[in-house]
Design a protein around this motif. Structure first.
Motif, PDB file in Angstrom:
ATOM      1  N   GLN A 136     -20.315  11.452 -19.362  1.00 23.66           N
ATOM      2  CA  GLN A 136     -19.265  11.864 -18.410  1.00 23.66           C
ATOM      3  C   GLN A 136     -18.268  12.636 -18.939  1.00 23.66           C
ATOM      4  O   GLN A 136     -17.837  13.494 -18.127  1.00 23.66           O
ATOM      5  CB  GLN A 136     -18.695  10.443 -18.210  1.00 23.66           C
TER       6      GLN A 136
ATOM      7  N   GLU B  43     -22.661  11.447 -10.604  1.00 20.60           N
ATOM      8  CA  GLU B  43     -22.102  10.779 -11.783  1.00 20.60           C
ATOM      9  C   GLU B  43     -23.169  10.125 -12.730  1.00 20.60           C
ATOM     10  O   GLU B  43     -23.983   9.113 -11.948  1.00 20.60           O
ATOM     11  CB  GLU B  43     -21.018  10.047 -11.664  1.00 20.60           C
TER      12      GLU B  43
ATOM     13  N   ALA C 187     -14.539  13.488  -9.015  1.00 20.49           N
ATOM     14  CA  ALA C 187     -14.230  14.296 -10.237  1.00 20.49           C
ATOM     15  C   ALA C 187     -12.914  15.246 -10.056  1.00 20.49           C
ATOM     16  O   ALA C 187     -12.776  15.622  -9.064  1.00 20.49           O
ATOM     17  CB  ALA C 187     -15.431  14.952 -10.523  1.00 20.49           C
TER      18      ALA C 187
END
Length: 179
Positions: free
Chosen positions: A53, A69, A129
């Motif tokens: 991540q 993700e 994000a």
């Protein structure tokens, strides 16, 4: 020979004279005791998705990072390569399937050869994000007085209302983008 038990009054006197506060001890640092445990878990189950991540944008690029993700790494059986479970937003799944060989090659560079050999795609909502600092849109300054006057003069013959306001907004946007 056993000693007889004290009476209730004698027991209270003994407790009053012996009762003290427990000594205060600070707890040991959690990291000290958890580090060996975490190292063993990492050796047994592999690294978690937190490593990915942090560098996901570098691995898949800005466009795919906003729509995907990493969720978890599923370790393979018998020491074989594992699968990376990805949460994907909508129709991006076909793009991920198409780019799977390139993504696994980049994962090999980060995690080591053969840690992830395939991708497992799960469709679902993706956490937004954060945009990189270089891509944050800055507000453009307003038009200067001459351009604003020219724009309002060109729309002077239009009746006041929502259409005129929309045309003014469009004109400002076009003139600002030409800068």
């Amino acid at each position: 020979m056993r000693r007889p038990l004290p009476t209730a009054e004698e027991a209270l006197a003994i407790l009053r004279s012996k009762r003290t506060k427990p000594q205060f001890r600070t707890p040991p640092p959690a990291g000290k005791n958890l580090a060996p445990l975490l190292k063993d878990l990492e050796a047994r189950f592999g690294q978690g998705p937190a490593v990915l991540q942090a560098r996901w944008r570098e691995i898949v690029g800005d466009t795919l990072a906003r729509r995907t993700e990493p969720v978890r790494i599923i370790k393979g059986r018998n020491g074989e390569g594992g699968a990376l479970e990805l949460r994907v937003d909508g129709p991006v799944a076909s793009l991920i399937q198409h780019q799977a060989p390139q993504i696994t090659a980049r994962l090999d560079m980060l995690l080591g050869k053969g840690v992830v050999t395939r991708l497992r795609i799960v469709q679902g909502p993706v956490k937004a994000a954060a945009a990189p600092v270089s891509q944050v849109r800055r507000r453009k300054p307003p038009l200067d007085a001459a351009q604003e006057k020219q724009l309002t003069d060109s729309l002077a013959d239009q009746p006041d209302g929502e259409l005129k306001q929309a045309l003014l907004k469009l004109g400002r946007g076009v003139l600002q983008s030409q800068r």
